[in-house]
Design an enzyme around this catalytic site. Structure first.
Site, PDB file in Angstrom:
ATOM      1  N   CYS A 132      50.268  28.445  37.326  1.00 46.16           N
ATOM      2  CA  CYS A 132      50.256  29.607  36.434  1.00 46.16           C
ATOM      3  C   CYS A 132      51.243  30.676  36.882  1.00 46.16           C
ATOM      4  O   CYS A 132      50.947  31.473  37.772  1.00 46.16           O
ATOM      5  CB  CYS A 132      48.840  30.174  36.368  1.00 46.16           C
ATOM      6  N   CYS A 135      49.975  34.227  36.421  1.00 43.99           N
ATOM      7  CA  CYS A 135      49.037  34.703  37.432  1.00 43.99           C
ATOM      8  C   CYS A 135      49.738  34.967  38.767  1.00 43.99           C
ATOM      9  O   CYS A 135      49.460  35.951  39.442  1.00 43.99           O
ATOM     10  CB  CYS A 135      47.941  33.672  37.702  1.00 43.99           C
ATOM     11  N   ASP A 136      50.629  34.075  39.160  1.00 42.91           N
ATOM     12  CA  ASP A 136      51.144  34.105  40.534  1.00 42.91           C
ATOM     13  C   ASP A 136      52.617  34.465  40.655  1.00 42.91           C
ATOM     14  O   ASP A 136      53.116  34.652  41.770  1.00 42.91           O
ATOM     15  CB  ASP A 136      50.932  32.717  41.188  1.00 42.91           C
TER      16      ASP A 136
END
Ligand code: NAP
Length: 299
Positions: A132, A135-136
């Site tokens: 992701c 997200c990261d």
């Protein structure tokens, strides 16, 4: 035992759209949220092709708005995952509770596929392997990362990562992208993205964190330094709990006739049964259809 009218299993785009329709039809559906409330859209940045949003819409906002809309009409949510289920009797066991329902919509979605290669598990979650970018990605500011895959997801992730990263390598096992033309063009014209064609990732290497990848081409095997790797190689349906109860294909996608399973009162929608389109809008459309079918079944 209190018997529900309709239980919707899954709270992604398909489940929430089903919930809007069912709630508006006064069925007061109960939604079992599943492992990732909001589904995969939660991890998507800008959705550019959802009708009605000419400037795009953030995945989190879209899902949050859908949820607000369900609650406005009287849908109810329960956290947790379904541990076991009897689809014929419509009895669901969910984290200590037994729930009986007159109808069920399965909208359990899918999860990112893994490569199952050495190092993948070791560096999972904060140590350099992710599925992701939304997200990261911010953890890789001014770093060099790889994205594995050649589909729309891989292109989207690679493009998004150039916001933060010094350089992004898109590593694809073939010499042609599977992605749609618009996404492929975006990647191929981005000077911060380099595509490594016909290249296979054999191992993810490092001590505490990822430091390099061991790659293979037709005539060579070599190490290349990387700070992180994002896997974007497709998805697997979340259907294990329904195995042996509904017909599934070899990869676990529920085989349905549209939104209809072979079991009266049990309907399906979204990525758990759609291996072809897998779009937010197609999942939403199936969710709406499943809710209408459930309402007709109940009446
Ligand atoms: P996908 O289209 O199935 O693409 C998966 C990619 O991963 C393919 O390029 C495939 O290679 C590669 N791959 C699969 N297994 C692999 C392995 N073991 N090792 C190396 N590479 C592997 O999946 P997706 O990109 O997640 O897209 C899924 C659906 O969502 C599609 O319908 C897509 O259009 C849609 N989507 C749309 C958007 C958008 O419109 N904004 C964004 C994301 C996703 P091969 O090409 O060689 O098979």
């Amino acid at each position: 035992m209190n018997v529900e009218n309709l239980v919707i299993i899954g709270s992604g785009c398909a489940g929430l759209t089903a919930a809007i329709y069912a709630a508006r039809a006064d069925l007061a559906p109960l939604i079992i949220e599943g492992q990732q409330p909001g589904g995969q859209l939660i991890q998507t940045t800008n959705i550019e092709n959802f009708p009605g949003f000419p400037d795009g819409v953030n995945g989190f906002d879209l899902v949050s708005n859908m949820r607000t809309q369900t609650e406005k009409f009287g849908a109810r949510f329960r956290s947790g995952v379904v541990e076991s289920i009897d689809l014929k009797k419509k009895i669901i066991d969910c984290e200590g509770d037994r729930i009986e329902s007159r109808a069920i919509i399965i909208a359990t979605g899918a999860v990112p596929r893994r490569l199952n290669i050495p190092g993948e598990e070791k560096f999972w979650g904060g140590k350099g392997v992710s599925t992701c970018a939304t997200c990261d990605g911010a953890f890789y500011r001014n770093k060099v990362v790889a994205v594995i895959g050649g589909g729309d997801s891989a292109c989207e992730e690679a493009h998004f990562l150039t916001r933060f990263c010094l350089k992004v390598y898109l590593i694809h096992r073939r010499n042609q992208l599977r992605a749609s033309k618009i996404m492929a063009d975006r990647v191929l014209s981005n000077p911060r993205i380099e595509v490594l064609w016909n290249t296979i990732l054999l191992e993810i290497c490092g001590k505490e964190k990822v430091t390099h990848l061991y790659l293979k081409t037709q005539d060579n095997e070599y190490d290349l330094s990387f700070d992180g790797v994002f896997l974007a190689i497709g998805h697997m349906p979340n259907t294990k709990v329904f195995e042996n109860q509904v017909e599934c294909d070899s990869e676990g996608y529920i085989l349905a006739n549209g939104i209809t399973t072979g079991i009266p009162g049990v309907f399906v929608a979204g990525d758990c049964c759609d291996r072809h389109y897998r779009q937010a809008i197609t999942a939403a459309g199936m969710g709406a259809a499943a809710a209408i079918a459930a309402e007709r079944y109940l009446s």
